[in-house]
Design a protein around this motif. Structure first.
Motif, PDB file in Angstrom:
ATOM      1  N   SER A 121       0.821  -1.218   0.000  1.00 33.03           N
ATOM      2  CA  SER A 121       0.000   0.000   0.000  1.00 33.03           C
ATOM      3  C   SER A 121       0.852   1.264   0.000  1.00 33.03           C
ATOM      4  N   ALA A 122       2.178   1.115  -0.052  1.00 37.94           N
ATOM      5  CA  ALA A 122       3.082   2.274  -0.024  1.00 37.94           C
ATOM      6  C   ALA A 122       2.946   3.137  -1.268  1.00 37.94           C
ATOM      7  N   LYS A 123       2.330   2.587  -2.319  1.00 36.37           N
ATOM      8  CA  LYS A 123       2.182   3.345  -3.569  1.00 36.37           C
ATOM      9  C   LYS A 123       1.017   4.330  -3.502  1.00 36.37           C
ATOM     10  N   ALA A 124       0.268   4.279  -2.413  1.00 39.45           N
ATOM     11  CA  ALA A 124      -0.900   5.155  -2.284  1.00 39.45           C
ATOM     12  C   ALA A 124      -0.472   6.615  -2.151  1.00 39.45           C
ATOM     13  N   ASP A 125      -1.459   7.515  -2.258  1.00 39.76           N
ATOM     14  CA  ASP A 125      -1.172   8.940  -2.105  1.00 39.76           C
ATOM     15  C   ASP A 125      -0.527   9.200  -0.749  1.00 39.76           C
ATOM     16  N   ILE A 126       0.359  10.188  -0.700  1.00 40.80           N
ATOM     17  CA  ILE A 126       1.055  10.512   0.552  1.00 40.80           C
ATOM     18  C   ILE A 126       0.058  10.863   1.647  1.00 40.80           C
ATOM     19  N   SER A 127      -1.013  11.567   1.271  1.00 42.95           N
ATOM     20  CA  SER A 127      -2.012  11.978   2.256  1.00 42.95           C
ATOM     21  C   SER A 127      -2.710  10.789   2.907  1.00 42.95           C
ATOM     22  N   LYS A 128      -2.829   9.668   2.159  1.00 48.05           N
ATOM     23  CA  LYS A 128      -3.524   8.497   2.676  1.00 48.05           C
ATOM     24  C   LYS A 128      -2.564   7.443   3.228  1.00 48.05           C
ATOM     25  N   ARG A 129      -1.261   7.598   2.946  1.00 48.51           N
ATOM     26  CA  ARG A 129      -0.302   6.552   3.299  1.00 48.51           C
ATOM     27  C   ARG A 129      -0.194   6.360   4.815  1.00 48.51           C
ATOM     28  N   GLU A 130      -0.057   7.463   5.537  1.00 49.49           N
ATOM     29  CA  GLU A 130       0.094   7.358   6.993  1.00 49.49           C
ATOM     30  C   GLU A 130      -1.168   6.814   7.646  1.00 49.49           C
ATOM     31  N   GLU A 131      -2.322   7.249   7.143  1.00 53.92           N
ATOM     32  CA  GLU A 131      -3.593   6.760   7.670  1.00 53.92           C
ATOM     33  C   GLU A 131      -3.731   5.252   7.453  1.00 53.92           C
ATOM     34  N   MET A 132      -3.346   4.786   6.258  1.00 52.86           N
ATOM     35  CA  MET A 132      -3.401   3.358   5.964  1.00 52.86           C
ATOM     36  C   MET A 132      -2.411   2.585   6.833  1.00 52.86           C
ATOM     37  N   LEU A 133      -1.222   3.145   7.029  1.00 51.63           N
ATOM     38  CA  LEU A 133      -0.209   2.504   7.869  1.00 51.63           C
ATOM     39  C   LEU A 133      -0.741   2.296   9.285  1.00 51.63           C
ATOM     40  N   ASN A 134      -1.304   3.349   9.874  1.00 56.39           N
ATOM     41  CA  ASN A 134      -1.842   3.254  11.241  1.00 56.39           C
ATOM     42  C   ASN A 134      -3.000   2.267  11.316  1.00 56.39           C
ATOM     43  N   TRP A 135      -3.826   2.245  10.261  1.00 57.18           N
ATOM     44  CA  TRP A 135      -4.966   1.332  10.234  1.00 57.18           C
ATOM     45  C   TRP A 135      -4.492  -0.118  10.197  1.00 57.18           C
ATOM     46  N   LEU A 136      -3.509  -0.412   9.366  1.00 54.10           N
ATOM     47  CA  LEU A 136      -2.995  -1.783   9.258  1.00 54.10           C
ATOM     48  C   LEU A 136      -2.289  -2.213  10.543  1.00 54.10           C
ATOM     49  N   ILE A 137      -1.546  -1.294  11.157  1.00 46.69           N
ATOM     50  CA  ILE A 137      -0.860  -1.638  12.411  1.00 46.69           C
ATOM     51  C   ILE A 137      -1.885  -1.913  13.511  1.00 46.69           C
ATOM     52  N   SER A 138      -2.976  -1.153  13.526  1.00 40.02           N
ATOM     53  CA  SER A 138      -4.021  -1.399  14.531  1.00 40.02           C
ATOM     54  C   SER A 138      -4.669  -2.773  14.317  1.00 40.02           C
TER      55      SER A 138
END
Length: 523
Positions: A121-138
């Motif tokens: 999912s690292a290819k996603a937009d920068i604005s959504k990348r951190e949100e996706m990272l936190n969601w997956l870690i949760s």
């Protein structure tokens, strides 16, 4: 003899299989006793400063540890499971000498799966990348906790309640598909029965829609990766569905019988064949849960008040006192004392007004349990009606009255503080902490009704209190979300203290092990 309902028979079979499971004798993970004491003390301090509900402590600790180790171990991400489990044992979230070493590989496999999803999912937009990272870690944190401490009882009870209640919920004048209705029932049960937070709801909903999630094939992961953003959005919409509170209201009102039944049958599932003995066991389970609930509420009040009180003192010393000394040139000791002591005093008053359930509640709980355990000819239904539609004029009038109550609530407090010569900064901080206390107090009051099956009585005084307290509570709810992200003490602990402390603990454990080895050599 009463006929046992089909869902109850399935619950009994699951409880019997759970009781009969024997732990396999295998090597277990051991951590040093001294290091464990030090780490446990540190974790108790963290609980005070960053208080959450007790059943969320371990999951939140896993989330915190996982984020830190993923950040620090960029080149050794395949070596996270063992130190993570050791940290949890040292902190007291898992028992020492009880977790099989085989769990290391299983947890590592979970981490590898989420690392694959994160990288994909690292290819996603920068604005959504951190949100996706936190969601997956949760999600990873929830799955790791489930692997290390499987919630057999909770899952069995939630499935049982779902089977019992889903067909009893009737929608009136609401156009909702059966699949969506079932999903909202599932979410409501997770929140009412198991007190799941948003992270747990996200994880359990993902599993609900994708049963293969916890044991995926490579093909499944490849197919699911492009859909991650869509899955996240879908789950968010399901949790935020407008009718969700109505489903929750029903499940929250009828969760007590399921909780008490689970306690009564956990170690003695055969009691369902003996209705008279079951009634006695339910009564005993209810009294034990009531005492446990009282102790939990007391701890919640102490921890949440201490958390806000400690942060309030830090803010007073770091911001308020310097501001009054060097900007307003007017430091009033009385005002400083009020600003520090009044919020805990308000929490004390809120706790003192909590009343235990009436004696009649016990008999009602027993009656409700017997109704769900045994087949009942008269099936009850729980109706959900669509919200009353209001015209634009009525909406405007209601919003105007709410605005007036908001202005009166905050206006009276600001007026009183101005009369006491509070500075504008002290006034803002006072309002922030009063709002947080009001919201925390409301949550604790709601928890106190966990065992009550009686509907709350409406009174004129309660209406007046709600009218003027609601603006403070809503403000406190919004602030609490920001508080979780920007609590200054938690930020200090996470960024400055945690890494060196964990290095010290690991050094202490290795040093103690070294001393023991040298001592053995002498012998």
């Amino acid at each position: 003899m009463s006929t046992i309902s089909l869902p109850t028979e399935k619950l009994v079979r699951r409880f019997k299989s759970f009781v009969s499971v024997k732990s396999e004798s295998s090597s277990t993970i051991h951590v040093d006793y001294i290091a464990s004491k030090v780490a446990s003390f540190y974790e108790k301090i963290r609980k005070i400063l960053d208080y959450q509900e007790e059943h969320l402590f371990r999951k939140n600790a896993i989330d915190r540890i996982l984020k830190r180790r993923l950040f620090l171990q960029q080149n050794h991400k395949n070596e996270i499971a063992y130190p993570l489990i050791c940290e949890l044992i040292r902190a007291g979230y898992l028992p020492n000498d009880a977790i099989p070493e085989s769990k290391i590989e299983e947890v590592e496999s979970i981490i590898d799966k989420y690392l694959f999803l994160i990288d994909s999912s690292a290819k996603a937009d920068i604005s959504k990348r951190e949100e996706m990272l936190n969601w997956l870690i949760s999600l990873a944190s929830c799955e790791i906790e489930e692997k290390l401490a499987p919630p057999f009882k909770d899952k069995a009870l939630a499935d049982y309640m779902y089977k019992v209640i889903k067909d009893k919920i009737v929608l009136k004048n609401i156009d909702l598909s059966q699949a969506k209705k079932d999903t909202q029932t599932f979410i409501a049960i997770q929140k009412a029965l198991l007190r799941a937070d948003r992270a747990l709801l996200n994880y359990r909903l993902v599993k609900w829609h994708y049963p293969e999630w916890t044991n995926p094939s490579q093909e499944f992961l490849s197919q699911i990766t492009p859909q991650l953003e869509s899955i996240k959005e879908t789950v968010f919409k399901e949790i935020s569905y407008p009718l969700g509170p109505k489903f929750f209201q029903i499940t929250n009102q009828y969760n007590t019988p399921f909780l008490v039944l689970g306690d009564a049958l956990l170690n003695k599932p055969d009691l369902v064949d003996q209705p008279e003995k079951l009634e006695g066991a339910i009564n005993t389970a209810y009294q034990e849960r009531y005492q446990h609930s009282k102790n939990k509420l007391r701890r919640a009040a102490i921890y949440s008040t201490a958390s806000i009180f400690a942060t309030k003192i830090i803010l007073a010393l770091a911001i308020e006192v310097p501001f009054d000394l060097y900007v307003t040139h007017q430091l009033i000791s009385l005002n400083l004392g009020i600003n520090i002591l009044f919020p805990p005093f308000l929490m004390f008053l809120i706790i003192m007004t909590i009343k235990p359930p009436a004696e009649a509640n016990t008999q009602k709980v027993i009656l409700e349990v017997m109704k769900i355990v045994y087949q009942n000819k008269r099936e009850e239904t729980y109706e959900i009606k669509s919200s009353t539609k209001r015209g634009w004029f009525l909406k405007g009038v209601i919003n105007l009255f709410y605005l007036i109550s908001f202005l009166i609530s905050f206006g009276l407090i600001i007026w009183g503080l101005t009369k006491l010569n509070f500075s504008w900064l002290s006034t803002i901080i006072f309002l922030v902490f009063i709002s947080l206390i009001c919201f925390a107090g409301l949550k604790i009051r709601q928890q106190s009704k966990e065992l009550s099956v009686e509907k709350a009585k409406e009174t004129g005084w309660l209406f007046v209190i709600d009218l003027f307290a609601l603006p403070l509570i809503r403000m406190g709810k919004w602030l609490s979300r920001q508080w979780a992200r920007f609590n200054i003490l938690v930020v200090i602990f996470n960024l400055i203290l945690e890494v060196p402390f964990q290095i010290f603990v690991e050094f202490l454990e290795n040093w103690h092990r070294f001393l023991k080895e040298k001592k053995e050599e002498i012998q």
